[in-house]
Design a protein around this motif. Sequence first.
Motif, PDB file in Angstrom:
ATOM      1  N   HIS A 140       0.835  -1.207   0.000  1.00 24.32           N
ATOM      2  CA  HIS A 140       0.000   0.000   0.000  1.00 24.32           C
ATOM      3  C   HIS A 140       0.869   1.256   0.000  1.00 24.32           C
ATOM      4  CE1 HIS A 140      -3.140   2.873   0.897  1.00 24.32           C
ATOM      5  NE2 HIS A 140      -2.339   3.363   1.827  1.00 24.32           N
ATOM      6  N   LEU A 141       1.840   1.310   0.903  1.00 21.24           N
ATOM      7  CA  LEU A 141       2.698   2.492   0.997  1.00 21.24           C
ATOM      8  C   LEU A 141       3.460   2.740  -0.303  1.00 21.24           C
ATOM      9  CD1 LEU A 141       4.043   2.057   4.630  1.00 21.24           C
ATOM     10  CD2 LEU A 141       2.487   3.854   3.809  1.00 21.24           C
ATOM     11  N   LEU A 142       3.983   1.688  -0.886  1.00 23.32           N
ATOM     12  CA  LEU A 142       4.780   1.846  -2.099  1.00 23.32           C
ATOM     13  C   LEU A 142       3.926   2.124  -3.339  1.00 23.32           C
ATOM     14  CD1 LEU A 142       7.439  -0.928  -1.474  1.00 23.32           C
ATOM     15  CD2 LEU A 142       7.723   1.547  -1.242  1.00 23.32           C
ATOM     16  N   GLN A 143       2.739   1.541  -3.383  1.00 27.82           N
ATOM     17  CA  GLN A 143       1.900   1.697  -4.566  1.00 27.82           C
ATOM     18  C   GLN A 143       0.985   2.916  -4.499  1.00 27.82           C
ATOM     19  OE1 GLN A 143      -0.432  -1.762  -5.430  1.00 27.82           O
ATOM     20  NE2 GLN A 143      -1.396  -0.867  -7.233  1.00 27.82           N
ATOM     21  N   HIS A 144       0.425   3.194  -3.318  1.00 28.39           N
ATOM     22  CA  HIS A 144      -0.623   4.214  -3.230  1.00 28.39           C
ATOM     23  C   HIS A 144      -0.259   5.446  -2.407  1.00 28.39           C
ATOM     24  CE1 HIS A 144      -3.438   1.519  -5.147  1.00 28.39           C
ATOM     25  NE2 HIS A 144      -3.169   0.583  -4.249  1.00 28.39           N
ATOM     26  N   ASP A 145       0.770   5.373  -1.589  1.00 25.63           N
ATOM     27  CA  ASP A 145       1.001   6.488  -0.670  1.00 25.63           C
ATOM     28  C   ASP A 145       2.485   6.677  -0.365  1.00 25.63           C
ATOM     29  OD1 ASP A 145       0.550   8.587   1.023  1.00 25.63           O
ATOM     30  OD2 ASP A 145      -0.533   7.439   2.539  1.00 25.63           O
ATOM     31  N   ARG A 146       3.243   6.957  -1.392  1.00 23.85           N
ATOM     32  CA  ARG A 146       4.685   7.173  -1.194  1.00 23.85           C
ATOM     33  C   ARG A 146       4.960   8.399  -0.326  1.00 23.85           C
ATOM     34  NH1 ARG A 146       8.811   4.507  -4.263  1.00 23.85           N
ATOM     35  NH2 ARG A 146       7.882   2.724  -5.296  1.00 23.85           N
ATOM     36  N   VAL A 147       4.107   9.416  -0.438  1.00 26.35           N
ATOM     37  CA  VAL A 147       4.268  10.606   0.406  1.00 26.35           C
ATOM     38  C   VAL A 147       4.033  10.221   1.873  1.00 26.35           C
ATOM     39  CG1 VAL A 147       3.315  12.888   0.960  1.00 26.35           C
ATOM     40  CG2 VAL A 147       3.676  12.225  -1.424  1.00 26.35           C
ATOM     41  N   GLY A 148       3.012   9.414   2.106  1.00 28.81           N
ATOM     42  CA  GLY A 148       2.742   8.927   3.457  1.00 28.81           C
ATOM     43  C   GLY A 148       3.893   8.080   3.981  1.00 28.81           C
ATOM     44  N   ALA A 149       4.480   7.273   3.105  1.00 28.81           N
ATOM     45  CA  ALA A 149       5.627   6.451   3.506  1.00 28.81           C
ATOM     46  C   ALA A 149       6.799   7.335   3.900  1.00 28.81           C
ATOM     47  CB  ALA A 149       6.021   5.510   2.367  1.00 28.81           C
ATOM     48  N   GLN A 150       7.011   8.416   3.160  1.00 22.79           N
ATOM     49  CA  GLN A 150       8.096   9.348   3.506  1.00 22.79           C
ATOM     50  C   GLN A 150       7.808  10.043   4.829  1.00 22.79           C
ATOM     51  OE1 GLN A 150       8.155  11.671  -0.126  1.00 22.79           O
ATOM     52  NE2 GLN A 150       9.912  10.526  -0.924  1.00 22.79           N
ATOM     53  N   ARG A 151       6.555  10.423   5.052  1.00 22.71           N
ATOM     54  CA  ARG A 151       6.182  11.043   6.331  1.00 22.71           C
ATOM     55  C   ARG A 151       6.408  10.064   7.482  1.00 22.71           C
ATOM     56  NH1 ARG A 151       0.421  12.444   6.331  1.00 22.71           N
ATOM     57  NH2 ARG A 151       0.842  12.870   8.513  1.00 22.71           N
ATOM     58  N   LEU A 152       6.023   8.814   7.284  1.00 24.84           N
ATOM     59  CA  LEU A 152       6.208   7.787   8.308  1.00 24.84           C
ATOM     60  C   LEU A 152       7.691   7.595   8.618  1.00 24.84           C
ATOM     61  CD1 LEU A 152       5.029   5.522  10.097  1.00 24.84           C
ATOM     62  CD2 LEU A 152       5.172   4.015   8.105  1.00 24.84           C
ATOM     63  N   ALA A 153       8.505   7.512   7.592  1.00 26.44           N
ATOM     64  CA  ALA A 153       9.944   7.334   7.782  1.00 26.44           C
ATOM     65  C   ALA A 153      10.549   8.535   8.500  1.00 26.44           C
ATOM     66  CB  ALA A 153      10.628   7.117   6.432  1.00 26.44           C
ATOM     67  N   ALA A 154      10.148   9.734   8.117  1.00 28.90           N
ATOM     68  CA  ALA A 154      10.682  10.948   8.750  1.00 28.90           C
ATOM     69  C   ALA A 154      10.241  11.045  10.210  1.00 28.90           C
ATOM     70  CB  ALA A 154      10.231  12.185   7.975  1.00 28.90           C
TER      71      ALA A 154
END
Length: 195
Positions: A30-44
């Motif tokens: 999901h993070l990689l396909q639909h929400d890369r911005v969310g994945a970056q926020r989560l990582a940060a």
Amino acid sequence: MAESALDLLIDALRLLPGVGQKSAQRMAFHLLQHDRVGAQRLAAALDTALHDVRHCERCHTFTEAAVCSTCLDPARDPKLLCVVETPADQAAMERTGSYKGLYFVLMGRLSPLDGVGVPDIGMQALMDRTADGEVQEVIVATNFTAEGEATSYVISEALKSRGVRVTRLARGVPIGSELEYVDLGTIAHALVDRR
């Protein structure tokens, strides 16, 4: 052969409680396909928390300052000290709105089968904290599990030998439950009826 970046992400997500292989895989996809911005926020956010969040010098909960806002609050009653297992348990107690004292967060509970003993739960820090002359009552609010009961017993005996009044949450909280998942009314009632 080295693990792929995707495999590493799935393995990392599996570290979360209650997340198995399939759930971790779904989250990663999901993070990689639909929400890369969310994945970056989560990582940060995770990176920032790892660098900035530490334990309060007085109560051991999580904070970004040397001493947390609860410990610094002049409206709190310094004569009352509530001992809980985790910051999540502390948050549950706070949500009831019925407790106005201070806290000590063990960051765990006794569990001999898992190799967790008295030194691992900050017992000495708790003893030091209760020796300040201000604390008149310690409310032991460990969970009503076998480990929580053992932890409560050890804390109670150690504090009673020092002349500190020790009370325990009333049994309104169901046996085998964890504070984090108990409804707020039950926690509030158990706090009022502590023994």
